[in-house]
Design a protein around this motif. Sequence first.
Motif, PDB file in Angstrom:
ATOM      1  N   UNK A   1     105.025  30.252 -64.298  1.00  0.00           N
ATOM      2  CA  UNK A   1     104.881  29.123 -63.355  1.00  0.00           C
ATOM      3  C   UNK A   1     104.880  29.632 -61.901  1.00  0.00           C
ATOM      4  N   UNK A   2     105.714  30.629 -61.608  1.00  0.00           N
ATOM      5  CA  UNK A   2     105.739  31.204 -60.253  1.00  0.00           C
ATOM      6  C   UNK A   2     104.399  31.846 -59.916  1.00  0.00           C
ATOM      7  N   UNK A   3     103.852  32.564 -60.871  1.00  0.00           N
ATOM      8  CA  UNK A   3     102.540  33.199 -60.643  1.00  0.00           C
ATOM      9  C   UNK A   3     101.468  32.151 -60.363  1.00  0.00           C
ATOM     10  N   UNK A   4     101.525  31.040 -61.115  1.00  0.00           N
ATOM     11  CA  UNK A   4     100.519  29.985 -60.922  1.00  0.00           C
ATOM     12  C   UNK A   4     100.663  29.375 -59.520  1.00  0.00           C
ATOM     13  N   UNK A   5     101.913  29.288 -59.038  1.00  0.00           N
ATOM     14  CA  UNK A   5     102.147  28.705 -57.710  1.00  0.00           C
ATOM     15  C   UNK A   5     101.809  29.670 -56.573  1.00  0.00           C
ATOM     16  N   UNK A   6     101.842  30.976 -56.859  1.00  0.00           N
ATOM     17  CA  UNK A   6     101.592  31.980 -55.803  1.00  0.00           C
ATOM     18  C   UNK A   6     100.535  32.963 -56.285  1.00  0.00           C
TER      19      UNK A   6
ATOM     20  N   UNK B   1      97.971  35.744 -56.962  1.00  0.00           N
ATOM     21  CA  UNK B   1      97.704  37.048 -56.329  1.00  0.00           C
ATOM     22  C   UNK B   1      98.967  37.793 -55.919  1.00  0.00           C
ATOM     23  N   UNK B   2     100.121  37.112 -55.877  1.00  0.00           N
ATOM     24  CA  UNK B   2     101.351  37.814 -55.457  1.00  0.00           C
ATOM     25  C   UNK B   2     101.927  38.583 -56.653  1.00  0.00           C
ATOM     26  N   UNK B   3     102.123  39.899 -56.519  1.00  0.00           N
ATOM     27  CA  UNK B   3     102.700  40.653 -57.638  1.00  0.00           C
ATOM     28  C   UNK B   3     104.157  40.259 -57.884  1.00  0.00           C
ATOM     29  N   UNK B   4     104.614  40.476 -59.118  1.00  0.00           N
ATOM     30  CA  UNK B   4     105.978  40.098 -59.506  1.00  0.00           C
ATOM     31  C   UNK B   4     106.851  41.342 -59.665  1.00  0.00           C
ATOM     32  N   UNK B   5     107.943  41.379 -58.887  1.00  0.00           N
ATOM     33  CA  UNK B   5     108.959  42.433 -59.039  1.00  0.00           C
ATOM     34  C   UNK B   5     110.152  41.791 -59.721  1.00  0.00           C
ATOM     35  N   UNK B   6     110.524  42.308 -60.889  1.00  0.00           N
ATOM     36  CA  UNK B   6     111.722  41.732 -61.509  1.00  0.00           C
ATOM     37  C   UNK B   6     112.840  42.771 -61.552  1.00  0.00           C
ATOM     38  N   UNK B   7     114.000  42.294 -61.143  1.00  0.00           N
ATOM     39  CA  UNK B   7     115.227  43.091 -61.202  1.00  0.00           C
ATOM     40  C   UNK B   7     115.439  43.459 -62.672  1.00  0.00           C
ATOM     41  N   UNK B   8     115.981  44.641 -62.960  1.00  0.00           N
ATOM     42  CA  UNK B   8     116.198  44.987 -64.374  1.00  0.00           C
ATOM     43  C   UNK B   8     117.156  44.025 -65.068  1.00  0.00           C
ATOM     44  N   UNK B   9     117.956  43.291 -64.276  1.00  0.00           N
ATOM     45  CA  UNK B   9     118.879  42.305 -64.865  1.00  0.00           C
ATOM     46  C   UNK B   9     118.089  41.082 -65.333  1.00  0.00           C
ATOM     47  N   UNK B  10     117.154  41.302 -66.239  1.00  0.00           N
ATOM     48  CA  UNK B  10     116.307  40.241 -66.802  1.00  0.00           C
ATOM     49  C   UNK B  10     116.071  40.576 -68.270  1.00  0.00           C
ATOM     50  N   UNK B  11     115.608  39.575 -69.035  1.00  0.00           N
ATOM     51  CA  UNK B  11     115.296  39.816 -70.450  1.00  0.00           C
ATOM     52  C   UNK B  11     114.007  40.635 -70.570  1.00  0.00           C
ATOM     53  N   UNK B  12     113.782  41.181 -71.756  1.00  0.00           N
ATOM     54  CA  UNK B  12     112.540  41.935 -72.008  1.00  0.00           C
ATOM     55  C   UNK B  12     111.334  41.012 -71.836  1.00  0.00           C
TER      56      UNK B  12
ATOM     57  N   UNK C   1     104.165  48.390 -53.361  1.00  0.00           N
ATOM     58  CA  UNK C   1     103.061  47.581 -53.865  1.00  0.00           C
ATOM     59  C   UNK C   1     101.959  47.375 -52.823  1.00  0.00           C
ATOM     60  N   UNK C   2     102.282  47.538 -51.547  1.00  0.00           N
ATOM     61  CA  UNK C   2     101.284  47.370 -50.484  1.00  0.00           C
ATOM     62  C   UNK C   2     100.745  45.945 -50.409  1.00  0.00           C
ATOM     63  N   UNK C   3     101.523  44.965 -50.866  1.00  0.00           N
ATOM     64  CA  UNK C   3     101.074  43.559 -50.855  1.00  0.00           C
ATOM     65  C   UNK C   3     101.789  42.818 -49.731  1.00  0.00           C
ATOM     66  N   UNK C   4     101.110  41.833 -49.083  1.00  0.00           N
ATOM     67  CA  UNK C   4     101.769  41.095 -47.995  1.00  0.00           C
ATOM     68  C   UNK C   4     102.832  40.129 -48.508  1.00  0.00           C
ATOM     69  N   UNK C   5     102.711  39.714 -49.787  1.00  0.00           N
ATOM     70  CA  UNK C   5     103.602  38.693 -50.349  1.00  0.00           C
ATOM     71  C   UNK C   5     103.951  39.096 -51.769  1.00  0.00           C
ATOM     72  N   UNK C   6     105.230  39.060 -52.109  1.00  0.00           N
ATOM     73  CA  UNK C   6     105.688  39.525 -53.426  1.00  0.00           C
ATOM     74  C   UNK C   6     106.655  38.493 -54.007  1.00  0.00           C
TER      75      UNK C   6
END
Length: 325
Positions: A122-127, A129-140, A162-167
């Motif tokens: 859902x976050x990707x759909x809302x943003x 082109x913005x790449x997703x960085x997830x903290x390791x404290x997340x599920x597989x 990542x060289x992206x303006x928004x993450x």
Amino acid sequence: MSVAAIDLRARRFAASVPELERLQAQALIEEIETLKRERNAVVLAHNYQAPLIYHGVADFTGDSLALAQQAARSDAEVIVMAGVAFMAETAKLLNPARSVLLPALDAGCSLAESITAGDVRALRARHPGAPVVSYVNTSAEVKAESDICCTSANALRIVESLGAPRVIFLPDRYLGHHVQQQTGVELVLWDGACEVHQRFSGAQLRGLRREHPGLHIIAHPECPPEVLVEADFVGSTQGMVDHLTRARPAQVALITECSMSDNVAAEFPDIRFTRPCNLCPHMRRITLENIRDALRDMRHEILLPQAVIAPARRALERMLAVGRG
Ligand code: 13P
Ligand code: SF4
């Protein structure tokens, strides 16, 4: 382990655990050591583990990044994770040929539980082109929806790599806020928090300073911003140890899970540790008894859905390629 390393571990064990507790645990520790040899197993322990485990049976200790790196290169047949579920899953993803055991299946994490794979989509759909960085404290499953992972030791470096303006940065809003202070990259944050670190307050740190003039304060970046502004240094649990090695303050408070001070105090006998104490209930679910049971019965092996393994592993491997910050 070399003879010198075994000797050092024995000395730190004696310095960290009261004699009676050591004597009571001796038979269990010997049983675990025998099982480790029989199974060709290693115990990896996070810096928050109880001293009895950390100094008593661990073959390798460290922060989440160091445990992931160690799991990736381990040639032991069995890896016992004396940590929480996301650490065991990370070990399995990075070294799928090994059997990874988590002695207590209910050793979770409030951060990992704050977000689902559907939330990431859902976050990707809302943003777009913005790449997703997830903290390791997340599920597989969440890792599988992410472009790259990070830990508290390399979050800034990963975001900037990542060289992206928004993450999109998830799920810890406080670690995200801390990174945002140091980068021009715009971060989209999630509302997760660590139930242990969010309990510290700025007022508590100011009180500690009044009580202990000259106190050096080191805080974990999962703490709220009002805590981090009061700290002399902010870093991952391994970053804290490295900083102590360099700075050698006379008296220190580690603003993090309280076993951390108990574990590292033996390494720094010249430093006085002030111990404000917040315990992680999830870490405490690991005991010598359930480590022994896991090894004896090959209990609580981490098994992950096939569809999740490749994408989650890619996100972790990208992180390992960037390394420590
Ligand atoms: P570190 O990566 O700094 O060890 O932190 C892990 C963690 O769970 C902190 O609460
Ligand atoms: Fe999770 Fe917080 Fe425990 Fe770390 S201390 S494992 S972030 S709940």
